[in-house]
Design a protein around this motif. Structure first.
Motif, mmCIF file in Angstrom:
data_model
loop_
_atom_site.group_PDB
_atom_site.id
_atom_site.type_symbol
_atom_site.label_atom_id
_atom_site.label_comp_id
_atom_site.label_asym_id
_atom_site.label_seq_id
_atom_site.Cartn_x
_atom_site.Cartn_y
_atom_site.Cartn_z
ATOM 1 N N SER A 60 64.600 53.490 11.767
ATOM 2 C CA SER A 60 63.721 53.400 10.595
ATOM 3 C C SER A 60 62.437 54.166 10.885
ATOM 4 N N LYS A 61 61.633 54.372 9.865
ATOM 5 C CA LYS A 61 60.402 55.136 10.014
ATOM 6 C C LYS A 61 59.166 54.233 10.085
ATOM 7 N N HIS A 62 59.375 52.926 10.254
ATOM 8 C CA HIS A 62 58.231 52.026 10.385
ATOM 9 C C HIS A 62 57.428 52.380 11.645
ATOM 10 N N GLY A 63 56.160 52.666 11.443
ATOM 11 C CA GLY A 63 55.291 52.989 12.566
ATOM 12 C C GLY A 63 55.439 54.402 13.091
ATOM 13 N N ILE A 64 56.343 55.190 12.535
ATOM 14 C CA ILE A 64 56.517 56.589 12.965
ATOM 15 C C ILE A 64 55.531 57.428 12.156
ATOM 16 N N PHE A 65 54.269 57.347 12.532
ATOM 17 C CA PHE A 65 53.192 57.977 11.749
ATOM 18 C C PHE A 65 53.043 59.450 12.125
ATOM 19 N N THR A 66 54.116 60.213 12.015
ATOM 20 C CA THR A 66 54.061 61.614 12.435
ATOM 21 C C THR A 66 55.132 62.399 11.700
ATOM 22 N N ASP A 67 54.910 63.683 11.554
ATOM 23 C CA ASP A 67 55.937 64.563 10.997
ATOM 24 C C ASP A 67 56.638 65.328 12.110
ATOM 25 N N ARG A 68 56.377 64.910 13.372
ATOM 26 C CA ARG A 68 57.024 65.547 14.528
ATOM 27 C C ARG A 68 57.639 64.483 15.440
ATOM 28 N N PRO A 69 58.546 63.653 14.941
ATOM 29 C CA PRO A 69 59.135 62.638 15.812
ATOM 30 C C PRO A 69 59.870 63.269 16.986
ATOM 31 N N GLY A 70 59.711 62.658 18.158
ATOM 32 C CA GLY A 70 60.287 63.205 19.377
ATOM 33 C C GLY A 70 59.309 64.026 20.179
ATOM 34 N N VAL A 71 58.090 64.198 19.649
ATOM 35 C CA VAL A 71 57.016 64.913 20.341
ATOM 36 C C VAL A 71 55.944 63.893 20.698
ATOM 37 N N LEU A 72 55.446 63.955 21.937
ATOM 38 C CA LEU A 72 54.536 62.921 22.426
ATOM 39 C C LEU A 72 53.108 63.185 21.966
ATOM 40 N N THR A 73 52.882 62.951 20.686
ATOM 41 C CA THR A 73 51.558 63.117 20.090
ATOM 42 C C THR A 73 50.806 61.782 20.091
ATOM 43 N N ASN A 74 49.542 61.843 19.710
ATOM 44 C CA ASN A 74 48.768 60.611 19.503
ATOM 45 C C ASN A 74 48.646 60.290 18.017
ATOM 46 N N ASP A 75 49.589 60.779 17.208
ATOM 47 C CA ASP A 75 49.525 60.601 15.756
ATOM 48 C C ASP A 75 49.516 59.131 15.360
ATOM 49 N N PHE A 76 50.239 58.294 16.093
ATOM 50 C CA PHE A 76 50.263 56.862 15.785
ATOM 51 C C PHE A 76 48.855 56.295 15.758
ATOM 52 N N THR A 127 55.317 47.740 10.362
ATOM 53 C CA THR A 127 55.600 46.322 10.565
ATOM 54 C C THR A 127 54.370 45.639 11.131
ATOM 55 N N ARG A 128 54.453 44.345 11.276
ATOM 56 C CA ARG A 128 53.355 43.602 11.905
ATOM 57 C C ARG A 128 53.124 44.094 13.329
ATOM 58 N N CYS A 129 54.200 44.518 13.997
ATOM 59 C CA CYS A 129 54.084 44.978 15.378
ATOM 60 C C CYS A 129 53.461 46.363 15.473
ATOM 61 N N ASP A 130 53.265 47.050 14.361
ATOM 62 C CA ASP A 130 52.473 48.274 14.319
ATOM 63 C C ASP A 130 51.014 47.955 14.002
#
Length: 763
Positions: A660-676, A712-715
């Motif tokens: 799912s995309k919950h908490g995936i606050f980026t348009d580059r998933p799989g890249v170690l950004t600080n976007d979250f 989610t709450r965990c985000d």
């Protein structure tokens, strides 16, 4: 307590800690703000509290003259002291009780409790009614502790003295392993169940439940529902059936004197402490071969427990105003008498008399329910202090339960028919009881560690080959990344392999590669279909590498799983513009399905795992997801910054269990950004719950109202909690990305190495 049955038989494995001060105390922070997440629980056991923080316990323990230590203990056991005279001139029985109660708090649901940190020295355990007068046992042991000092922990001493006591009374013990490191402060993380105080019960978030003002703490029953209900069950994750008890009320549930109901409690509580029926009967019958129970004074006359005692008591509790206050006047659990004619000798008379005679219900001098033989010609037991005085034998309701329950009765008969088998079974069960929370056998110290590998020790084959070197590691990383496996899939497999570790009982972790075996390979949180593909590819790489090596050099699948995750993290960081080397330490081995106790490992299955945004709604939770998430972080020994950076990094690496995309606050998933962290701390967004349950949220653009992300709450907890937000802001700042990547790598390596007791320092 809440008696409404849940939607399913399963329940949340963690209910939170008690909140609320003692009667008459001023309100504390948690009284005012009961929903506050107690992040400080991650920072318990500070080095500042430990006067031995620079001390190498392993080296010191191994220098002890172990035979002399045991000789000193055995001399002490028969050297009665006037201030607390020994029953029958032998402290052995009461030391066995102390050791048993130190270890018996262990529970398999979350691995908490047990003897490994000597927590019986601190509240609340030191003041549980069931631990009455164990304070005297520890004080009697002070000369031994004083002599050996820091080289012998209280945790190790309390178990060793139990073994010595068994030996001087005739039992051949199975073995002993040292290596328990003392805690230096009380445990504030473990939830022991609702606690009643002056008729008030304090449960989740300090909520008060009505209780009976005259209700003794030992009558606070933790079962949910009624016996006729489909979901009548002991509250999870607690193991003891009553507040302030180690196992069950010896008088029967709530003091009702019902053996069948007692058997039900015994079976459930001992099972939650990782014991089967045979081990349960062996421990009860073996433990009750020794000593006596004490119940000469009404409980309402006994003074407060150690934590409530006056300062002049110097840490001793339960002051007894009757007579001398000890010896023939001793009051502990309220039941009076001994089970056997020879209470300081290992024999089978407990079971022989239990089954030979009919027993009738009676009352102790303190008013407790107990049983005595109907036959006046039954053997007598000597008085513990008065020469020439004898008494009737005694049984507790929990003893009669072994006779009345059909399954327990069969086990008892087996022990009656074969005393040697009973002796061996008890010795093995005692070894398991006192070592269950120490983790793999490699952590045990001393000359008496049993050679046999036991299933509950989660055995892993010893390293039998030369490990890979730096050149091999580099080559294998290239092959893994060229295999077509995605960064997300490689990280997921490594995290699934390592992150089920729990420091409470040192179980789980990547060593052994049990993630490829039942039951872990099928857990839905581990993405089983994707995991199977990753493992298949890594096995091909392993086979090719091992087949081309000369000599004895090999790579295990356990190492390759972790190495694949490390390679993926390095690639993800490089793709984000940060070059970093992820540490990797080879030397793991692959275990087998035959060495894996499927039923036992099923207890490690997450019912909620915020690291992967997994929350099994079918469980019927009574606590918020973030509270369980905090508990999971604490079991991984994470600090608040480590917890925070791991979550932000795992979200960037697309690690949600269901993609799912919950908490995936980026348009580059799989890249170690600080976007979250950038999104989490931004005021460009509003956070709106999707429904009244407030489990899922939309992150909406403040200007347009458009939903940009979901969470989610965990985000959200990393932005809403005051302490966690301060950490998130560090990583979300303009200069925070490189720091975030480097901190993520350190925390990642920590999790991958949590079970590497073969190379990590003993802590």
């Amino acid at each position: 307590m809440d008696n409404n049955p849940p939607n399913t038989p399963a329940q949340c494995p963690f209910r939170g800690t008690r909140v609320g001060g003692a009667l008459g105390s001023k309100p504390q922070t948690d009284d005012w703000w009961p929903n506050r997440l107690q992040v400080e629980l991650l920072h318990q056991n500070s080095p500042q509290a430990n006067p031995l923080r620079d001390f190498n316990y392993k080296k010191a323990f191994e220098k002890i003259d172990f035979e002399q230590l045991k000789k000193d203990i055995k001399i002490l056991l028969t050297d009665s002291k006037d201030w607390w005279p020994a029953d029958y001139g032998n402290y052995g029985p009461q030391m066995i009780r102390m050791a048993w109660h130190s270890a018996g708090t262990y529970r398999i649901a979350d691995g908490r409790g047990g003897a490994s940190r000597g927590m019986q020295r601190f509240a609340p355990i030191n003041s549980w009614w069931d631990n009455g007068n164990t304070d005297k046992s520890r004080r009697l042991l002070w000369p031994i502790k004083q002599k050996y000092g820091a080289a012998l922990s209280w945790a190790d001493l309390m178990i060793l003295v139990g073994n010595c006591a068994l030996e001087i009374m005739g039992l051949k013990t199975f073995g002993y392993g040292g290596g328990r490191i003392d805690a230096w402060e009380a445990d504030r993380a473990t939830y022991w169940g609702p606690e009643f105080w002056n008729g008030q019960a304090f449960g989740e978030n300090g909520k008060q439940h009505e209780g009976h003002p005259d209700e003794m703490v030992t009558r606070t029953i933790r079962w949910v529902g009624e016996p006729k209900d489909e979901y009548y069950d002991l509250e999870n994750p607690v193991a003891a059936s009553h507040q302030a008890l180690i196992y069950v009320d010896p008088e029967g549930p709530g003091g009702n004197g019902d053996p069948i109901a007692s058997a039900r409690d015994i079976r459930e509580t001992f099972a939650r402490m990782a014991m089967n029926d045979e081990e349960t009967v062996a421990l009860i019958a073996g433990g009750h071969a020794f000593g006596k129970s004490h119940g000469m004074v009404a409980p309402d006359k006994i003074g407060p427990a150690p934590e409530g005692a006056p300062i002049q008591a110097m840490g001793l509790g339960w002051q007894n105003p009757e007579g001398t206050g000890f010896a023939e006047y001793t009051m502990t659990n309220g039941i009076e008498g001994s089970w056997t004619p020879n209470p300081t000798q290992w024999d089978n008379s407990y079971l022989e008399n239990l089954f030979k005679y009919e027993w009738e219900k009676t009352k102790s001098p303190a008013g407790a329910v107990q049983w005595q033989p109907r036959d006046p010609s039954a053997p007598k037991t000597p008085d513990a202090h008065k020469s020439g005085v004898e008494h009737s034998l005694m049984m507790m309701t929990s003893d009669i339960a072994l006779k009345e329950d059909s399954a327990y009765r069969k086990v008892c008969q087996r022990f009656l028919d074969d005393f040697d088998y009973f002796s061996d079974t008890f010795a093995r069960a005692w070894y398991k009881l006192t070592h269950r929370d120490m983790g793999p056998k490699v952590r045990y110290l001393g000359p008496e560690v049993a050679e046999e590998d036991l299933p509950w020790q989660d055995p892993i084959p010893a390293l039998d080959h030369e490990v890979i070197d730096d050149a091999d590691i580099s080559s294998l990383k290239d092959k893994i990344l060229a295999s077509g496996l995605s960064v997300s899939a490689l990280v997921s497999a490594a995290w699934a392999s390592a992150s089920n570790y729990r420091d409470s009982d040192k179980r789980g972790g990547a060593n052994g590669a049990r993630v490829r075996l039942a039951p872990q390979k099928d857990w839905e949180v581990n993405r089983p279909q994707e995991l199977s593909q990753v493992l298949s590819t890594l096995e091909e790489i392993q086979s090719e590498f091992n087949g081309t090596q000369s000599g004895n050099k090999k790579v295990s699948l356990a190492d390759l799983i972790v190495l694949g995750g490390c390679a993926a993290v390095e690639k993800a960081a490089k793709d984000a513009g940060v070059d970093v080397s992820v540490p990797f330490t080879p030397g793991r081995m692959d275990t087998t399905q035959e060495l894996t106790d499927v039923e036992s490992f099923e207890w490690l299955k997450p019912v909620s795992d915020g690291f992967r945004n997994y929350h099994n709604e079918a469980v019927g939770y009574k606590v918020k997801a973030e509270r369980i998430f905090l508990d999971r972080a604490q079991l991984l020994t994470l600090t608040a910054p480590e917890w925070t950076v791991l979550v932000g990094g795992l979200r960037a690496l697309d690690q949600n269990w269901d993609r799912s995309k919950h908490g995936i606050f980026t348009d580059r998933p799989g890249v170690l950004t600080n976007d979250f962290f950038c999104v989490l701390t931004s005021m460009d967004y509003e956070w709106k719950p999707t429904d009244d349950s407030e489990m899922l949220f939309n992150i909406c653009d403040r200007k347009t109202g458009e939903t940009k992300f979901t969470a989610t709450r965990c985000d959200l907890i990393f932005g809403s909690n005051a302490e966690l937000r301060q950490v998130a802001e560090v990583y979300g700042a303009d200069d925070g990305h490189e720091r975030m990547v480097k901190d993520f790598v350190v925390a990642w390596n920590k999790v991958m190495m949590l079970d590497r007791f073969d190379v990590c320092a003993q802590v």
